[in-house]
Write a protein that holds these residues in place. Sequence first.
Motif, PDB file in Angstrom:
ATOM      1  N   TYR A  32      -7.447   0.624   3.510  1.00 40.34           N
ATOM      2  CA  TYR A  32      -8.486   0.589   3.312  1.00 40.34           C
ATOM      3  C   TYR A  32      -9.590  -0.280   5.162  1.00 40.34           C
ATOM      4  N   PRO A  33      -9.531   0.638   5.977  1.00 40.07           N
ATOM      5  CA  PRO A  33     -10.011  -0.388   7.719  1.00 40.07           C
ATOM      6  C   PRO A  33     -11.141  -1.085   6.797  1.00 40.07           C
ATOM      7  N   GLU A  34     -11.776  -1.407   7.996  1.00 38.13           N
ATOM      8  CA  GLU A  34     -13.363  -2.205   7.395  1.00 38.13           C
ATOM      9  C   GLU A  34     -14.317  -1.494   8.296  1.00 38.13           C
ATOM     10  N   PRO A  35     -14.690  -0.979   7.372  1.00 39.59           N
ATOM     11  CA  PRO A  35     -16.039  -0.354   8.856  1.00 39.59           C
ATOM     12  C   PRO A  35     -16.686  -0.911   9.373  1.00 39.59           C
ATOM     13  N   ALA A  80      -2.991  -0.946  -3.004  1.00 43.68           N
ATOM     14  CA  ALA A  80      -4.167  -1.693  -1.575  1.00 43.68           C
ATOM     15  C   ALA A  80      -4.164  -2.146  -0.650  1.00 43.68           C
ATOM     16  N   ILE A  81      -4.449  -1.731   0.439  1.00 38.62           N
ATOM     17  CA  ILE A  81      -4.336  -2.456   2.213  1.00 38.62           C
ATOM     18  C   ILE A  81      -5.586  -2.810   2.312  1.00 38.62           C
ATOM     19  N   LEU A  82      -6.652  -4.134   2.807  1.00 36.66           N
ATOM     20  CA  LEU A  82      -7.884  -4.065   3.439  1.00 36.66           C
ATOM     21  C   LEU A  82      -7.224  -4.633   4.752  1.00 36.66           C
ATOM     22  N   TYR A  83      -8.097  -3.945   5.657  1.00 36.42           N
ATOM     23  CA  TYR A  83      -7.725  -4.770   7.238  1.00 36.42           C
ATOM     24  C   TYR A  83      -9.035  -4.836   7.783  1.00 36.42           C
ATOM     25  N   ASN A  84      -9.318  -6.039   8.746  1.00 39.39           N
ATOM     26  CA  ASN A  84     -10.536  -5.983   9.781  1.00 39.39           C
ATOM     27  C   ASN A  84      -9.304  -4.781  10.677  1.00 39.39           C
ATOM     28  N   GLY A  85     -10.002  -3.432  11.055  1.00 42.85           N
ATOM     29  CA  GLY A  85      -9.647  -2.851  11.872  1.00 42.85           C
ATOM     30  C   GLY A  85     -10.363  -3.031  13.505  1.00 42.85           C
TER      31      GLY A  85
END
Length: 85
Positions: A32-35, A80-85
């Motif tokens: 889940y990249p940061e939108p 899940a993996i979240l990150y600030n793209g």
Amino acid sequence: MVQPLIWIEGIIGVGKSTIVNELGKNLKLNVYPEPVNDHLLKIYYENQYRLGFSFQIDMLHKRFAIQKEAASSVAQGKGAILYNG
């Protein structure tokens, strides 16, 4: 079995996208990249003082939605993996 919820944070250009995509593929985790609203980001940089609050609220709203989606994924047994793209 409990699935991981991983957060990756960092400054621009340190390789977040690269490591996240590899981890997601190898560990079979949802990514889940940061939108970012590119239009709002562009006009924010034109007048940061006036649009700072609007930009922050937009980002908080979207980031919270992604966090809920990732938490739901983990609850359903898929990490899940979240990150600030």
